[in-house]
Enzyme design. Structure first.
Site, PDB file in Angstrom:
ATOM      1  N   SER A   1      38.350  44.934  49.744  1.00 30.47           N
ATOM      2  CA  SER A   1      38.035  43.526  49.473  1.00 30.47           C
ATOM      3  C   SER A   1      38.099  43.161  47.990  1.00 30.47           C
ATOM      4  O   SER A   1      37.797  42.026  47.617  1.00 30.47           O
ATOM      5  CB  SER A   1      36.650  43.197  50.030  1.00 30.47           C
ATOM      6  N   GLU A   2      38.518  44.102  47.153  1.00 32.60           N
ATOM      7  CA  GLU A   2      38.455  43.885  45.705  1.00 32.60           C
ATOM      8  C   GLU A   2      39.208  42.640  45.246  1.00 32.60           C
ATOM      9  O   GLU A   2      38.694  41.843  44.445  1.00 32.60           O
ATOM     10  CB  GLU A   2      39.000  45.124  44.967  1.00 32.60           C
ATOM     11  N   VAL A   3      40.450  42.462  45.731  1.00 34.82           N
ATOM     12  CA  VAL A   3      41.240  41.327  45.222  1.00 34.82           C
ATOM     13  C   VAL A   3      40.578  39.995  45.525  1.00 34.82           C
ATOM     14  O   VAL A   3      40.807  38.994  44.830  1.00 34.82           O
ATOM     15  CB  VAL A   3      42.679  41.336  45.786  1.00 34.82           C
TER      16      VAL A   3
END
Length: 258
Positions: free
Chosen positions: A129-131
């Site tokens: 989910s980083e982006v």
């Protein structure tokens, strides 16, 4: 209250993430306790296998974002120490089995990928989910990218899309995905097989799986021949061959498993 609990029985150290109130997020405190538990298991000769599991409905939600926001500018966000945890699992001398029956996000997927084996429930969900919060999965890429196919890594790193246990198995993130009621049985089966391996041979095999190959095929064969001869001539190798010949369990089998 501890954020990580550890107990050892029959050669297995069960290390449990126990911070369900914040979805077992990777805070500095949890990371420090996890590192201590992993180090204790590595140093304990009675421990043959480590099972990394969780309490609560979530395995690990990734970095503790509340602490990260508070630490902005200090140079000491919890992500600074995540690499230490991944290294402890990846390079540790004992096989690590990750067990999860709930969601994992971001840094939590790094823990799963670092483990030697991983078992999840089919309904567990995953996401890089980083982006979607404006960052990149840099630290966890060190353990994740060796597991995933390039196409799957590109898709899931770039989109941040959620995927289930079956997809996690198919792309190599986990070893097995089973119905929720069968997770413990699957973990127990892997553990029972692992504890039958000789401690030194398990340590050596784990290193073998992670080593960089020699530059040429001939050099690789020569290096592997030397290593094989070394293990055949070791105390464990001699004991294992002798036990096989004598049709008895080798002396490293834990009590109750012979």
């Amino acid at each position: 209250m501890p954020l990580v609990r550890s107990q050892t029985a029959h050669g297995v150290a069960t290390v449990t993430l126990d911070s369900p109130s914040n979805r077992n997020a990777l805070s500095t405190a949890l990371i420090e306790e996890l590192l201590a538990a992993l180090a204790a298991a590595a140093e304990d000769d009675a421990v043959r296998v480590v099972v990394l599991t969780h309490t609560g409905p979530v395995f690990c939600s990734g970095a503790d974002l509340k602490e990260t926001a508070a630490a902005f500018g200090s140079g000491r966000p919890p992500i600074n120490r995540l690499g230490e945890v991944l290294t402890a699992i990846w390079e540790g001398p004992k096989p690590v089995v990750a067990r999860l029956t709930g969601p994992a996000r971001a840094g939590g997927l790094g823990l799963i990928a670092a483990a030697d084996l991983a078992v999840c429930s089919l309904d567990a969900t995953f996401a890089f989910s980083e982006v979607r919060i404006g960052v990149i999965p840099a630290v966890i890429s060190t353990t994740v990218l060796p597991r995933l196919s390039p196409r799957a890594a590109g898709e899931l790193f770039l989109t941040g899309a959620t995927f289930d246990g079956a997809r996690a198995r198919d792309i190599g993130l986990v070893t097995a995905a089973v119905p929720a009621g069968e997770v413990d049985e699957a973990v127990a089966s892997f553990v029972a097989a692992l504890v039958r391996g000789a401690p030194g041979a398990l340590r050596g095999t784990k290193a073998l799986l992670r080593r960089q190959k020699a530059d040429t095929f001939r050099d690789e064969v020569a290096a592997m021949t030397t290593l094989s001869v070394e293990y055949f001539g070791s105390a464990e190798g001699i004991e294992g061959i002798t036990a096989f010949r004598d049709k008895r369990p080798p002396n490293w089998i834990p009590d109750g498993l012979s």
